[in-house]
Design a protein around this motif. Structure first.
Motif, PDB file in Angstrom:
ATOM      1  N   MET A  42      18.856  12.709  -6.241  1.00  0.00           N
ATOM      2  CA  MET A  42      19.107  11.575  -5.355  1.00  0.00           C
ATOM      3  C   MET A  42      17.817  10.830  -5.049  1.00  0.00           C
ATOM      4  O   MET A  42      17.768   9.590  -5.058  1.00  0.00           O
ATOM      5  CB  MET A  42      19.777  12.059  -4.061  1.00  0.00           C
ATOM      6  N   LEU A  43      16.763  11.577  -4.769  1.00  0.00           N
ATOM      7  CA  LEU A  43      15.462  10.962  -4.521  1.00  0.00           C
ATOM      8  C   LEU A  43      14.978  10.196  -5.743  1.00  0.00           C
ATOM      9  O   LEU A  43      14.476   9.064  -5.628  1.00  0.00           O
ATOM     10  CB  LEU A  43      14.447  12.042  -4.125  1.00  0.00           C
ATOM     11  N   ASP A  44      15.140  10.785  -6.904  1.00  0.00           N
ATOM     12  CA  ASP A  44      14.720  10.122  -8.140  1.00  0.00           C
ATOM     13  C   ASP A  44      15.501   8.826  -8.363  1.00  0.00           C
ATOM     14  O   ASP A  44      14.932   7.799  -8.761  1.00  0.00           O
ATOM     15  CB  ASP A  44      14.908  11.071  -9.323  1.00  0.00           C
ATOM     16  N   GLU A  45      16.802   8.863  -8.079  1.00  0.00           N
ATOM     17  CA  GLU A  45      17.645   7.674  -8.239  1.00  0.00           C
ATOM     18  C   GLU A  45      17.188   6.547  -7.314  1.00  0.00           C
ATOM     19  O   GLU A  45      17.085   5.380  -7.724  1.00  0.00           O
ATOM     20  CB  GLU A  45      19.099   8.034  -7.939  1.00  0.00           C
ATOM     21  N   GLU A  51      12.075   0.855  -7.148  1.00  0.00           N
ATOM     22  CA  GLU A  51      10.738   0.875  -7.759  1.00  0.00           C
ATOM     23  C   GLU A  51       9.709   1.438  -6.784  1.00  0.00           C
ATOM     24  O   GLU A  51       8.649   0.855  -6.528  1.00  0.00           O
ATOM     25  CB  GLU A  51      10.340  -0.525  -8.220  1.00  0.00           C
ATOM     26  N   LEU A  52      10.034   2.607  -6.253  1.00  0.00           N
ATOM     27  CA  LEU A  52       9.210   3.235  -5.225  1.00  0.00           C
ATOM     28  C   LEU A  52       8.092   4.069  -5.836  1.00  0.00           C
ATOM     29  O   LEU A  52       8.347   4.978  -6.629  1.00  0.00           O
ATOM     30  CB  LEU A  52      10.080   4.135  -4.335  1.00  0.00           C
ATOM     31  N   ASP A  53       6.879   3.770  -5.459  1.00  0.00           N
ATOM     32  CA  ASP A  53       5.736   4.633  -5.743  1.00  0.00           C
ATOM     33  C   ASP A  53       5.635   5.610  -4.577  1.00  0.00           C
ATOM     34  O   ASP A  53       5.341   5.207  -3.441  1.00  0.00           O
ATOM     35  CB  ASP A  53       4.461   3.799  -5.866  1.00  0.00           C
ATOM     36  N   LEU A  54       5.896   6.874  -4.833  1.00  0.00           N
ATOM     37  CA  LEU A  54       5.920   7.855  -3.747  1.00  0.00           C
ATOM     38  C   LEU A  54       4.592   7.921  -2.998  1.00  0.00           C
ATOM     39  O   LEU A  54       4.555   8.271  -1.814  1.00  0.00           O
ATOM     40  CB  LEU A  54       6.293   9.229  -4.296  1.00  0.00           C
ATOM     41  N   HIS A  55       3.505   7.579  -3.674  1.00  0.00           N
ATOM     42  CA  HIS A  55       2.217   7.587  -2.992  1.00  0.00           C
ATOM     43  C   HIS A  55       2.115   6.497  -1.929  1.00  0.00           C
ATOM     44  O   HIS A  55       1.214   6.522  -1.087  1.00  0.00           O
ATOM     45  CB  HIS A  55       1.080   7.431  -4.004  1.00  0.00           C
ATOM     46  N   SER A  56       3.049   5.527  -1.963  1.00  0.00           N
ATOM     47  CA  SER A  56       2.998   4.426  -1.002  1.00  0.00           C
ATOM     48  C   SER A  56       3.630   4.786   0.341  1.00  0.00           C
ATOM     49  O   SER A  56       3.488   4.029   1.306  1.00  0.00           O
ATOM     50  CB  SER A  56       3.695   3.189  -1.576  1.00  0.00           C
ATOM     51  N   VAL A  57       4.335   5.917   0.425  1.00  0.00           N
ATOM     52  CA  VAL A  57       4.947   6.286   1.698  1.00  0.00           C
ATOM     53  C   VAL A  57       3.860   6.791   2.650  1.00  0.00           C
ATOM     54  O   VAL A  57       2.845   7.359   2.232  1.00  0.00           O
ATOM     55  CB  VAL A  57       6.065   7.337   1.539  1.00  0.00           C
ATOM     56  N   ASP A  58       4.073   6.555   3.935  1.00  0.00           N
ATOM     57  CA  ASP A  58       3.101   6.982   4.938  1.00  0.00           C
ATOM     58  C   ASP A  58       3.375   8.391   5.443  1.00  0.00           C
ATOM     59  O   ASP A  58       2.449   9.078   5.901  1.00  0.00           O
ATOM     60  CB  ASP A  58       3.109   6.006   6.119  1.00  0.00           C
TER      61      ASP A  58
END
Length: 237
Positions: A42-45, A51-58
């Motif tokens: 689900m997270l991958d979807e 177009e989420l870069d996981l490194h961009s989350v705070d």
């Protein structure tokens, strides 16, 4: 501020990404699959879709308990793994609080109920004053009859929600004297979006932790631990 939120505390698996006042994506499933099968796909979807870069989350928010022991462990392990890999802080959001937050702005008392088996629920009592989210009774394990007695002492009506409602609704209808009603389908189960929004409030209050520090809050012993304690007590006697 961008938050990735996970909730696998109950029957529902839910993943969400929120940025400031915008819910960018939410994927929620209530079906017969284990969370170990669903949560990461689900997270991958979602990541691909927006177009989420996981490194961009705070920060990474997770429903921290109570709830299903297996579900909480899966959610906790996933959040911890992401936190360690991305070097991001974690925010542990109480599961029952997040459920109640689904009913933002409700003028009634709000009573989430998660089925804890053995005629008990994980529950709490909440209300809103304007935009302020107030805890009347903090989350706790409680027998359904005891919960009904607490609710009957309230000075206004109550809305009930959660997976404990269909299990105990007949008992509640028989015991409750206070005016009550039940939340509709789009509001009555765990949603990672509520976890994300509450996490933003917690971050503002400094309530974060490292991935290494995070532990689920089970509120009570697992069945295996209870049975072991009972055997030990019998042996002592």
């Amino acid at each position: 501020m961008k938050i990735l939120a996970l909730d696998s505390s109950g029957l529902v698996a839910s993943v969400a990404v929120a940025e400031d006042d915008v819910l960018l994506a939410e994927y929620t499933v209530n079906y017969k699959k284990t969370h170990s099968q669903t949560l990461l796909p689900m997270l991958d979807e979602i990541a691909q879709m927006i177009e989420l870069d996981l490194h961009s989350v705070d920060a990474i928010a997770v429903a921290g308990g109570p709830g299903s022991f297996t579900g909480l462990r899966i959610g906790s392990a996933t959040a911890k793994g992401l936190g360690l890999a991305l070097e991001k802080p974690l925010v542990s959001v109480p599961t029952v609080d997040a459920l109640a937050y689904n009913l933002f702005g409700c003028s009634s008392y709000i009573c989430p109920m998660m089925d804890a088996r053995r005629s008990q629920v994980y529950t709490g009592i909440y209300r809103f004053e304007g935009e302020s989210f107030l805890t009347v009774e903090p989350q706790m394990p409680l027998a359904v009859e005891e919960l009904a007695a607490k609710l009957n002492g309230l000075d206004r009506d109550v809305v009930l929600l959660g997976d404990g409602v269909p299990v105990y609704r007949n008992i509640l209808d028989a015991l409750l004297r206070v005016p009550h009603r039940y939340a509709p389908a789009h509001q009555n189960r765990q949603r990672a979006s509520a976890v994300a929004v509450l996490a933003m409030k917690y971050i503002g209050e400094g309530k974060t932790e490292t991935a290494a520090q995070h532990r689920p809050d089970y509120l009570r012993l697992s069945q295996a631990e209870r049975e072991r304690a009972e055997r030990m007590q019998q042996n002592e006697n």
